[in-house]
Design a protein around this motif. Structure first.
Motif, PDB file in Angstrom:
ATOM      1  N   VAL A   1       0.829  -1.213   0.000  1.00  0.00           N
ATOM      2  CA  VAL A   1       0.000   0.000   0.000  1.00  0.00           C
ATOM      3  C   VAL A   1       0.864   1.263   0.000  1.00  0.00           C
ATOM      4  O   VAL A   1       0.346   2.369  -0.085  1.00  0.00           O
ATOM      5  CB  VAL A   1      -0.968   0.042   1.205  1.00  0.00           C
ATOM      6  CG1 VAL A   1      -1.956  -1.106   1.139  1.00  0.00           C
ATOM      7  CG2 VAL A   1      -0.212   0.051   2.531  1.00  0.00           C
TER       8      VAL A   1
ATOM      9  N   ARG B   1      -4.378   2.291   0.816  1.00  0.00           N
ATOM     10  CA  ARG B   1      -4.223   2.443  -0.637  1.00  0.00           C
ATOM     11  C   ARG B   1      -5.471   3.086  -1.239  1.00  0.00           C
ATOM     12  O   ARG B   1      -6.575   2.543  -1.148  1.00  0.00           O
ATOM     13  CB  ARG B   1      -3.954   1.086  -1.288  1.00  0.00           C
ATOM     14  CG  ARG B   1      -3.827   1.177  -2.802  1.00  0.00           C
ATOM     15  CD  ARG B   1      -3.298  -0.108  -3.410  1.00  0.00           C
ATOM     16  NE  ARG B   1      -3.305  -0.055  -4.874  1.00  0.00           N
ATOM     17  CZ  ARG B   1      -2.638  -0.884  -5.660  1.00  0.00           C
ATOM     18  NH1 ARG B   1      -1.890  -1.849  -5.135  1.00  0.00           N
ATOM     19  NH2 ARG B   1      -2.703  -0.771  -6.969  1.00  0.00           N
ATOM     20  N   CYS B   2      -5.270   4.245  -1.874  1.00  0.00           N
ATOM     21  CA  CYS B   2      -6.375   4.959  -2.522  1.00  0.00           C
ATOM     22  C   CYS B   2      -5.988   5.337  -3.945  1.00  0.00           C
ATOM     23  O   CYS B   2      -6.241   6.455  -4.397  1.00  0.00           O
ATOM     24  CB  CYS B   2      -6.738   6.217  -1.721  1.00  0.00           C
ATOM     25  SG  CYS B   2      -7.456   5.876  -0.097  1.00  0.00           S
TER      26      CYS B   2
ATOM     27  N   ASP C   1      -5.295   3.554  -8.146  1.00  0.00           N
ATOM     28  CA  ASP C   1      -5.309   2.427  -9.078  1.00  0.00           C
ATOM     29  C   ASP C   1      -3.934   2.286  -9.722  1.00  0.00           C
ATOM     30  O   ASP C   1      -3.267   3.290  -9.997  1.00  0.00           O
ATOM     31  CB  ASP C   1      -6.357   2.657 -10.177  1.00  0.00           C
ATOM     32  CG  ASP C   1      -7.777   2.664  -9.629  1.00  0.00           C
ATOM     33  OD1 ASP C   1      -8.160   1.674  -8.984  1.00  0.00           O
ATOM     34  OD2 ASP C   1      -8.495   3.656  -9.869  1.00  0.00           O
TER      35      ASP C   1
ATOM     36  N   ASN D   1      -1.873  -5.788  -5.824  1.00  0.00           N
ATOM     37  CA  ASN D   1      -2.818  -5.592  -4.733  1.00  0.00           C
ATOM     38  C   ASN D   1      -3.230  -6.970  -4.247  1.00  0.00           C
ATOM     39  O   ASN D   1      -3.597  -7.837  -5.044  1.00  0.00           O
ATOM     40  CB  ASN D   1      -4.044  -4.799  -5.220  1.00  0.00           C
ATOM     41  CG  ASN D   1      -4.984  -4.441  -4.086  1.00  0.00           C
ATOM     42  OD1 ASN D   1      -4.555  -4.265  -2.952  1.00  0.00           O
ATOM     43  ND2 ASN D   1      -6.268  -4.336  -4.387  1.00  0.00           N
TER      44      ASN D   1
ATOM     45  N   ILE E   1      -9.722  -2.327  -5.230  1.00  0.00           N
ATOM     46  CA  ILE E   1      -9.264  -1.279  -4.321  1.00  0.00           C
ATOM     47  C   ILE E   1     -10.445  -0.848  -3.461  1.00  0.00           C
ATOM     48  O   ILE E   1     -11.459  -0.385  -3.968  1.00  0.00           O
ATOM     49  CB  ILE E   1      -8.718  -0.051  -5.092  1.00  0.00           C
ATOM     50  CG1 ILE E   1      -7.636  -0.470  -6.091  1.00  0.00           C
ATOM     51  CG2 ILE E   1      -8.196   1.008  -4.118  1.00  0.00           C
ATOM     52  CD1 ILE E   1      -6.411  -1.078  -5.462  1.00  0.00           C
TER      53      ILE E   1
ATOM     54  N   ASP F   1      -9.981  -2.532   3.565  1.00  0.00           N
ATOM     55  CA  ASP F   1      -8.596  -2.769   3.968  1.00  0.00           C
ATOM     56  C   ASP F   1      -8.363  -2.378   5.428  1.00  0.00           C
ATOM     57  O   ASP F   1      -7.702  -3.104   6.172  1.00  0.00           O
ATOM     58  CB  ASP F   1      -7.641  -1.989   3.061  1.00  0.00           C
ATOM     59  CG  ASP F   1      -7.612  -2.536   1.642  1.00  0.00           C
ATOM     60  OD1 ASP F   1      -8.235  -3.592   1.393  1.00  0.00           O
ATOM     61  OD2 ASP F   1      -6.969  -1.910   0.781  1.00  0.00           O
TER      62      ASP F   1
ATOM     63  N   TYR G   1     -12.022   7.285  -3.814  1.00  0.00           N
ATOM     64  CA  TYR G   1     -11.614   6.406  -2.712  1.00  0.00           C
ATOM     65  C   TYR G   1     -11.484   7.196  -1.411  1.00  0.00           C
ATOM     66  O   TYR G   1     -11.964   6.771  -0.353  1.00  0.00           O
ATOM     67  CB  TYR G   1     -10.277   5.727  -3.030  1.00  0.00           C
ATOM     68  CG  TYR G   1     -10.309   4.802  -4.223  1.00  0.00           C
ATOM     69  CD1 TYR G   1     -11.286   3.816  -4.350  1.00  0.00           C
ATOM     70  CD2 TYR G   1      -9.342   4.902  -5.231  1.00  0.00           C
ATOM     71  CE1 TYR G   1     -11.313   2.962  -5.438  1.00  0.00           C
ATOM     72  CE2 TYR G   1      -9.352   4.058  -6.324  1.00  0.00           C
ATOM     73  CZ  TYR G   1     -10.339   3.093  -6.433  1.00  0.00           C
ATOM     74  OH  TYR G   1     -10.351   2.247  -7.510  1.00  0.00           O
TER      75      TYR G   1
END
Length: 357
Positions: A13, A106-107, A109, A115, A120, A125, A214
Motif C-alpha cells: 500500500v 491504498r487509494c 489504481d 494488490n 481497491i 482494507d 476512494y
C-alpha cells in the motif's frame, strides 16, 4: 521526549515508500511484493520548527537541536495475522511498542503495483487491520484473565481488560476506555485497539490536492480530522530536491506543505503534545512534552536531577522572547516570569530552570 508512530497497512500500500520519504532514506525495501519489510525499520526524524530557527538567531546559538519523531515501518499483515498468517506475530509484537498508529491506506489504481485483494477498497482494507488487532487483543485478554494469570494483574487492570472484552464481544467502540482511564493506565494494558490512530490515504499525483472517490468514501466513514491525503511517490520526489528547486516544485503542483509537516501536526494534536524551548549562546533546543505538563515534569525531560531539585522556572513566552530580543531585554521589560512547581507549561514557552543539585 519525541513520539513514535508505527506505519501499518496491508502489503503493497506504500508503507516503505512513505517511510523512505519521511526519513529521507532508502533504508526500507520499497519492493513490489508482499512482506518486503521483514523487520521494522526505525527512522528518527528532526521535527521542523521555524520558531527554533528564530531562537538560534536571537540567542546567537552555536547549535540548533530539534525535537524528534520516530517512524517505524512495520511489516505488512494479512487477514489471519492474529493467528500467525503472513508476518502476523511479528507485526503484532512490534505494533505494541508505538505511541500512535499511522494506517497507510491504498487509494490509487495501478496495474504495475500488486494488490493482495481483487479490488481497491480502503474501508475494507482498514477493517481487515482493525479486525486482526481486535482478535489479537481478544486472545491476549482471555489469557490474562485466566484464573492462573489473574493474580498477577492489579484490580484496575482487570477492570480495563473486562471492559475491553465486553466491547470486543459486543462489537462496540473502545472509546469508552479512553473516557474512563488515562493514557498511562491504558498503555499498561498493552491493548492494540485503543492506540490513537492517524489515517494516511496514499493517492496518485493528480489526487494530492482534492482527493478522489476512494478518499471521499473513506472520509465519509472515518472523518477528516485525523485523515491525511498524501502521495508517497510525490513525497519521495520532494525529498530529493533542496532549496529553491524544492520550493518551485511544490508550487508547481500546488502543494503547500510536505506530508512530514502534516503528519507531525496531526500527530501532536492526536497525542496532546506541546513544545517548549531552551535557548542560550551554546544551543537552542526544542523539547516535546504532554499538554498540561507542570514545570518540574518539563524540567525532568532535560534531566531527572532538574525535576528532583526543581526550585522555579524563568519563563518567557516565545513571542515575547522574540519581540524583546532575548533573555536580557525580556527581563528588563518585565516579560520574564518566575514560575513555581504548579505552573503548567504552555506551547512555545522559553524556559530556564533553577534547581538544587
Amino acid at each position: 521526549m519525541g513520539f513514535k508512530c508505527g506505519i501499518v497497512g496491508l502489503p503493497n500500500v506504500g508503507k516503505s515508500t512513505l517511510f523512505n520519504a519521511l526519513t529521507n532514506s532508502s533504508k526500507a525495501q520499497a519492493e513490489n511484493f508482499p512482506f518486503c519489510t521483514i523487520d521494522p525499520n526505525i527512522g528518527i526524524v528532526p521535527v521542523p520548527d521555524e520558531r527554533l530557527n528564530q531562537l538560534v538567531s536571537i540567542s546567537n546559538s552555536k547549535k540548533r537541536i530539534n525535537t524528534t519523531i520516530s517512524f517505524v515501518d512495520i511489516a505488512g499483515l494479512v487477514k489471519g495475522a492474529s493467528k500467525g498468517e503472513g508476518l502476523g506475530n511479528k507485526f503484532l509484537s512490534h505494533i505494541r511498542e508505538v505511541d500512535a498508529i499511522v494506517h497507510m491506506i491504498r487509494c490509487f489504481d495501478s496495474d504495475d503495483i500488486q494488490n493482495i485483494n481483487p479490488t481497491i477498497d480502503p474501508i475494507r482494507d482498514l477493517e481487515i487491520i482493525e479486525t486482526e488487532m481486535k482478535l489479537a487483543d481478544l486472545e491476549s485478554i482471555q489469557k490474562r484473565l485466566d484464573k492462573k494469570n489473574k493474580k498477577n494483574i492489579t484490580d484496575e487492570q482487570i477492570k480495563i481488560l473486562e471492559m475491553a472484552l465486553n466491547c470486543i464481544n459486543n462489537d462496540e467502540s473502545m472509546k469508552i476506555l479512553n473516557e474512563n482511564y488515562n493514557t498511562k493506565k491504558l498503555d499498561q494494558s498493552g491493548l492494540l485497539s485503543i492506540k490513537p490512530n492517524l489515517y494516511v490515504c496514499n493517492v496518485d499525483e493528480k489526487s494530492i490536492n482534492s482527493g478522489n472517490n476512494y478518499t471521499k468514501s473513506f472520509i465519509g466513514k472515518y472523518g477528516e480530522k485525523y485523515t491525511i491525503i498524501i502521495s508517497a511517490d510525490i513525497e519521495n520526489q520532494i525529498n530529493q530536491l533542496e532549496g529553491e528547486e524544492k520550493k518551485n516544485y511544490m508550487e508547481m503542483i500546488s502543494l503547500k506543505e510536505t506530508g512530514l509537516n502534516i503528519l507531525i501536526k496531526k500527530g501532536y494534536e492526536l497525542l496532546n503534545l506541546n513544545t517548549f524551548f531552551t535557548s542560550g549562546p551554546e544551543e537552542s533546543r526544542a523539547w516535546t512534552i504532554p499538554k498540561n505538563c507542570t514545570a518540574p515534569k518539563a524540567a525532568g525531560t532535560i534531566h531527572t536531577d532538574f525535576e528532583k531539585g526543581f526550585i522555579r522556572s524563568e519563563t518567557v513566552s516565545y513571542h515575547a522572547f522574540i519581540e524583546n530580543n532575548g533573555w536580557v531585554n525580556s527581563k528588563i521589560n518585565g516579560k520574564m516570569r518566575l514560575e513555581g512547581k504548579d505552573y503548567v507549561v504552555k506551547d512555545g514557552d522559553v524556559l530556564n530552570f533553577r534547581f538544587n543539585t
